[in-house]
Write a protein that holds these residues in place. Structure first.
Motif, mmCIF file in Angstrom:
data_model
loop_
_atom_site.group_PDB
_atom_site.id
_atom_site.type_symbol
_atom_site.label_atom_id
_atom_site.label_comp_id
_atom_site.label_asym_id
_atom_site.label_seq_id
_atom_site.Cartn_x
_atom_site.Cartn_y
_atom_site.Cartn_z
ATOM 1 N N GLU A 27 0.835 -1.203 0.000
ATOM 2 C CA GLU A 27 0.000 0.000 0.000
ATOM 3 C C GLU A 27 0.875 1.262 0.000
ATOM 4 O O GLU A 27 0.651 2.197 -0.781
ATOM 5 C CB GLU A 27 -0.888 0.048 1.235
ATOM 6 N N SER A 28 1.845 1.274 0.889
ATOM 7 C CA SER A 28 2.706 2.440 1.050
ATOM 8 C C SER A 28 3.521 2.713 -0.199
ATOM 9 O O SER A 28 3.724 3.874 -0.585
ATOM 10 C CB SER A 28 3.631 2.244 2.256
ATOM 11 N N LEU A 29 3.984 1.641 -0.859
ATOM 12 C CA LEU A 29 4.804 1.797 -2.050
ATOM 13 C C LEU A 29 3.981 2.201 -3.273
ATOM 14 O O LEU A 29 4.439 2.968 -4.126
ATOM 15 C CB LEU A 29 5.553 0.500 -2.350
ATOM 16 N N VAL A 30 2.765 1.694 -3.342
ATOM 17 C CA VAL A 30 1.920 1.956 -4.515
ATOM 18 C C VAL A 30 1.418 3.394 -4.541
ATOM 19 O O VAL A 30 1.318 4.001 -5.613
ATOM 20 C CB VAL A 30 0.732 0.972 -4.550
ATOM 21 N N GLY A 31 1.086 3.937 -3.377
ATOM 22 C CA GLY A 31 0.558 5.301 -3.398
ATOM 23 C C GLY A 31 0.217 5.848 -2.032
ATOM 24 O O GLY A 31 -0.215 6.992 -1.899
#
Length: 225
Positions: A27-31
């Motif tokens: 989640e954090s990496l995607v956006g």
């Protein structure tokens, strides 16, 4: 009556926690875990999308979290409570309680919650774990440890639901649905190697859980269709 097998490890608890943390990292990496579009992409629940046929959004929100505080609190609770409940009921029973009570919580949110909000989090499953202790306390009332444990978690459920009423952004229907699911599943599964409750009551608890789940799904489809 054997309650906790000290040789049993909480494998499922750790796997569920690892998956939840892994999803949060993605989640954090995607956006970002608080980004609306990211949450939708990852499978957060919105009633209109479930009504449109994306039924998996009743499952995927169990592993999604909104913000670091959200995952920290739910992750800590999963680890702490899971290491008590899983050795008591066994690996597969614990997994069934965790997943199905979470789904019932999301179904309750789908049936009775607001249509224009997004929801995610393991709290539906966590309330199911709390209520499973209550079920065990009711089934094995003669065991003081289980009886007192059940009372403690009943109090925890009540306090949390009261807090839900005073806080914004909390899906109280998801918590109620998860607790109902955990209570019924805990009663249906009981403790391993103990022939209580009777099979007829186990089957009845399962049928009630299925009937409530079907009703909530049908209601959600009617209301938001």
């Amino acid at each position: 009556m054997q309650i906790i097998n000290k040789e049993s490890k909480s494998y499922v608890t750790w796997v569920l926690l690892a998956v939840t943390i892994g999803v949060f990292i993605v989640e954090s990496l995607v956006g970002g875990s608080q980004n609306y579009q990211t949450l939708l992409l990852m499978g957060a629940k919105t009633n209109n999308l479930v009504q449109a046929g994306q039924w998996w959004r009743l499952i995927t929100p169990i592993f999604l979290h909104i913000g670091i505080f959200h995952i920290f609190m739910n992750g800590f609770t999963l680890l702490y409570v899971g290491q008590i409940l899983e050795p008591m009921v066994g690996h597969w029973r614990f997994f069934v309680i965790y997943m199905l009570s979470g789904i019932m919580g999301n179904l309750a949110s789908f049936a009775f919650g607001a249509n224009n909000v997004i929801s995610a989090g393991a709290s539906t499953s966590l309330f199911g774990m709390f209520a499973a202790f209550l079920a065990l306390g009711l089934i094995y009332r003669e065991n003081r440890f289980l009886r007192e444990l059940g009372k403690s978690f009943l109090g925890l459920i009540a306090v949390n639901l009261l807090m839900d009423l005073t806080m914004s952004g909390i899906d109280i229907w998801g918590h109620i649905g998860g607790a109902v699911g955990g209570l019924l599943l805990g009663y249906a599964l009981g403790l391993p190697k103990i022939s209580r409750p009777k099979m007829i009551f186990r089957i009845l608890a399962i049928l009630v859980a299925v009937a409530i789940s079907y009703y909530m799904y049908a209601k959600g489809m009617i209301v938001y269709g």
